[in-house]
Design a protein around this motif. Structure first.
Motif, short mmCIF file in Angstrom:
data_model
loop_
_atom_site.label_atom_id
_atom_site.label_comp_id
_atom_site.label_asym_id
_atom_site.label_seq_id
_atom_site.Cartn_x
_atom_site.Cartn_y
_atom_site.Cartn_z
N LYS A 2 29.36 -29.89 17.60
CA LYS A 2 28.98 -29.35 18.91
C LYS A 2 29.63 -30.13 20.05
O LYS A 2 30.01 -29.55 21.05
N LYS A 3 29.75 -31.44 19.86
CA LYS A 3 30.38 -32.26 20.89
C LYS A 3 31.85 -31.89 21.05
O LYS A 3 32.35 -31.80 22.17
N ALA A 6 32.02 -28.57 22.92
CA ALA A 6 31.72 -28.75 24.34
C ALA A 6 32.88 -29.44 25.06
O ALA A 6 33.26 -29.03 26.16
N VAL A 35 28.27 -21.64 25.13
CA VAL A 35 27.55 -22.58 24.25
C VAL A 35 26.30 -21.91 23.71
O VAL A 35 25.98 -22.06 22.53
N SER A 39 25.44 -21.12 19.76
CA SER A 39 24.27 -21.69 19.10
C SER A 39 23.33 -20.62 18.57
O SER A 39 22.37 -20.93 17.88
#
Length: 41
Positions: A2-3, A6, A35, A39
């Motif tokens: 996820k990092k 992003a 995002v 998700s």
């Protein structure tokens, strides 16, 4: 994971540039939506 996702989005917006604060706000909003979509929410 996820990092990395992003950071990729943030880097894309920085590299393409935002001419105004308003434009930057719209870009941030779109990034947030991306995002959220990624998700599953």
């Amino acid at each position: 994971m996820k990092k990395i996702f992003a950071l990729t989005i943030i880097a894309t917006f920085i590299l393409t540039g935002c001419n105004t604060i308003s434009g930057m706000g719209k870009d941030i909003q779109k990034a947030g939506q991306a995002v959220q979509g990624a998700s599953g929410h």
